[in-house]
Design a protein around this motif. Structure first.
Motif, PDB file in Angstrom:
ATOM      1  N   PRO A 133      -2.901   2.751  -1.015  1.00 47.30           N
ATOM      2  CA  PRO A 133      -2.062   3.877  -1.461  1.00 47.30           C
ATOM      3  C   PRO A 133      -1.079   4.350  -0.403  1.00 47.30           C
ATOM      4  N   THR A 134      -1.478   4.298   0.874  1.00 45.07           N
ATOM      5  CA  THR A 134      -0.544   4.719   1.924  1.00 45.07           C
ATOM      6  C   THR A 134       0.606   3.734   2.058  1.00 45.07           C
ATOM      7  N   SER A 135       0.285   2.448   2.056  1.00 49.22           N
ATOM      8  CA  SER A 135       1.343   1.436   2.136  1.00 49.22           C
ATOM      9  C   SER A 135       2.293   1.550   0.957  1.00 49.22           C
ATOM     10  N   ASP A 136       1.757   1.744  -0.233  1.00 45.92           N
ATOM     11  CA  ASP A 136       2.612   1.878  -1.416  1.00 45.92           C
ATOM     12  C   ASP A 136       3.497   3.125  -1.319  1.00 45.92           C
ATOM     13  N   ALA A 137       2.936   4.218  -0.775  1.00 45.06           N
ATOM     14  CA  ALA A 137       3.729   5.440  -0.638  1.00 45.06           C
ATOM     15  C   ALA A 137       4.841   5.263   0.383  1.00 45.06           C
ATOM     16  N   VAL A 138       4.543   4.578   1.494  1.00 47.82           N
ATOM     17  CA  VAL A 138       5.561   4.345   2.527  1.00 47.82           C
ATOM     18  C   VAL A 138       6.693   3.486   1.984  1.00 47.82           C
ATOM     19  N   LEU A 139       6.342   2.388   1.317  1.00 49.99           N
ATOM     20  CA  LEU A 139       7.377   1.488   0.805  1.00 49.99           C
ATOM     21  C   LEU A 139       8.108   2.101  -0.383  1.00 49.99           C
ATOM     22  N   GLY A 140       7.401   2.907  -1.171  1.00 50.01           N
ATOM     23  CA  GLY A 140       8.046   3.531  -2.329  1.00 50.01           C
ATOM     24  C   GLY A 140       9.031   4.615  -1.943  1.00 50.01           C
ATOM     25  N   SER A 141       8.674   5.431  -0.944  1.00 46.39           N
ATOM     26  CA  SER A 141       9.556   6.521  -0.526  1.00 46.39           C
ATOM     27  C   SER A 141      10.559   6.089   0.533  1.00 46.39           C
ATOM     28  N   GLY A 142      10.243   5.010   1.254  1.00 43.99           N
ATOM     29  CA  GLY A 142      11.119   4.566   2.327  1.00 43.99           C
ATOM     30  C   GLY A 142      11.042   5.429   3.568  1.00 43.99           C
ATOM     31  N   ARG A 143       9.964   6.228   3.696  1.00 44.86           N
ATOM     32  CA  ARG A 143       9.825   7.128   4.840  1.00 44.86           C
ATOM     33  C   ARG A 143       8.349   7.244   5.209  1.00 44.86           C
ATOM     34  N   PHE A 144       8.074   7.595   6.468  1.00 45.39           N
ATOM     35  CA  PHE A 144       6.710   7.867   6.893  1.00 45.39           C
ATOM     36  C   PHE A 144       6.737   8.638   8.200  1.00 45.39           C
ATOM     37  N   THR A 145       5.603   9.251   8.520  1.00 44.67           N
ATOM     38  CA  THR A 145       5.445   9.976   9.773  1.00 44.67           C
ATOM     39  C   THR A 145       4.296   9.358  10.558  1.00 44.67           C
ATOM     40  N   LEU A 146       4.532   9.132  11.836  1.00 44.91           N
ATOM     41  CA  LEU A 146       3.511   8.610  12.726  1.00 44.91           C
ATOM     42  C   LEU A 146       2.931   9.780  13.524  1.00 44.91           C
ATOM     43  N   ASN A 147       1.634  10.034  13.344  1.00 44.39           N
ATOM     44  CA  ASN A 147       0.941  11.095  14.059  1.00 44.39           C
ATOM     45  C   ASN A 147       0.063  10.474  15.138  1.00 44.39           C
ATOM     46  N   LEU A 148       0.422  10.627  16.401  1.00 40.75           N
ATOM     47  CA  LEU A 148      -0.376  10.117  17.507  1.00 40.75           C
ATOM     48  C   LEU A 148      -1.470  11.129  17.823  1.00 40.75           C
ATOM     49  N   LEU A 149      -2.732  10.713  17.744  1.00 48.75           N
ATOM     50  CA  LEU A 149      -3.847  11.633  17.879  1.00 48.75           C
ATOM     51  C   LEU A 149      -4.189  11.900  19.333  1.00 48.75           C
ATOM     52  N   HIS A 150      -4.612  13.145  19.617  1.00 46.73           N
ATOM     53  CA  HIS A 150      -5.088  13.481  20.957  1.00 46.73           C
ATOM     54  C   HIS A 150      -6.571  13.139  21.073  1.00 46.73           C
TER      55      HIS A 150
END
Length: 260
Positions: free
Chosen positions: A107-124
């Motif tokens: 579902p995440t891959s489909d959402a990224v490719l469908g919207s053409g956008r994503f956010t990368l959250n680098l965890l502490h």
């Protein structure tokens, strides 16, 4: 459809003509080759087929520690999606492009490719529970973390778990096997210098603060000292240097020379 076995059918057996005797012409044996054949050494027997396994790089790559991130996006119904991802890299600094490898068909891959956008959250380093949460299949992941969606953001920002966020626009996606490499152009970055990153390797988490506080290994007598780390002019990252940077050249008038 069933296969019908083919059988040879003989004719009437009451009378069978005797076939004429065939005249056989002797065939000359093929000429021997001039080069003598080289006998190959006997090969040892291979393992039983039940023990054969396809090659995998997982054991070796697990020995390569990396940071931990959560990739987030909004699907076509504006539902937040996210997954833990440690397979990422910086591709270029100008323009700023990074790549993340996402499991294909999720579902995440489909959402990224469908919207053409994503956010990368680098965890502490205190966000191990968030990493485990987004690596699970729980449907209520976003109900168990604090997140917000700033104006113009490419995906949800995990405000309490991330030490840095990068909003990206998809510029290319390359499917390969069971994953898709997604290249993203970084449009906005936010980070804090008060937190340390979470590390992962050999199927275990580690804290950056503990790794950075470890003393350097002792050198044996006569062992050369490691070269100092200097900032690379190309990538701005620490790189080993065999000699300190040269001083700027002086012009005949005594002023400093031109900088690259």
């Amino acid at each position: 459809m069933t296969d019908t076995p083919m059988t040879d059918t003989a004719g009437p057996t009451a009378h069978r003509a005797t076939p004429p005797t065939a005249v056989r012409t002797p065939v000359a044996a093929p000429a021997a080759t001039t080069a003598s054949a080289t006998a190959l050494p006997a090969q040892p027997p291979g393992p039983p087929r039940s023990h054969l396994r396809p090659p995998t790089s997982a054991p070796s790559l697990s020995a390569f520690p990396s940071g931990v991130s959560v990739v987030t996006a909004l699907d076509e119904n504006a539902v937040p999606r996210g997954m833990t991802c440690s397979s990422l890299a910086s591709v270029a600094l100008d323009p700023a492009v990074l790549v993340v490898c996402l499991r294909a068909g999720g579902p995440t891959s489909d959402a990224v490719l469908g919207s053409g956008r994503f956010t990368l959250n680098l965890l502490h380093e205190d966000a191990r529970d968030v990493s485990d949460l987004f690596a699970s299949q729980r449907p209520d992941r976003f109900e168990r973390v604090v997140w917000r969606l700033p104006l113009g953001a490419s995906g949800p920002h995990l405000t309490e778990a991330a030490l840095a966020t990068a909003d990206c626009t998809v510029v290319r996606a390359v499917p390969f096997g069971d994953h898709t490499a997604v290249f993203g152009h970084v449009t906005r970055v936010a980070h804090t210098d008060t937190a340390a990153p979470l590390l992962y390797g050999r199927r275990r988490y580690a804290r950056w603060s503990a790794a950075a506080a470890a003393p350097e290994p002792r050198r044996t007598e006569g062992e050369p000292r490691r070269p100092p780390l200097t900032r690379c002019r190309t990538c701005s990252s620490p790189c080993p240097s065999s000699s300190p940077p040269a001083a700027p050249a002086r012009s005949s008038s005594g002023g400093s020379g031109s900088r690259p």
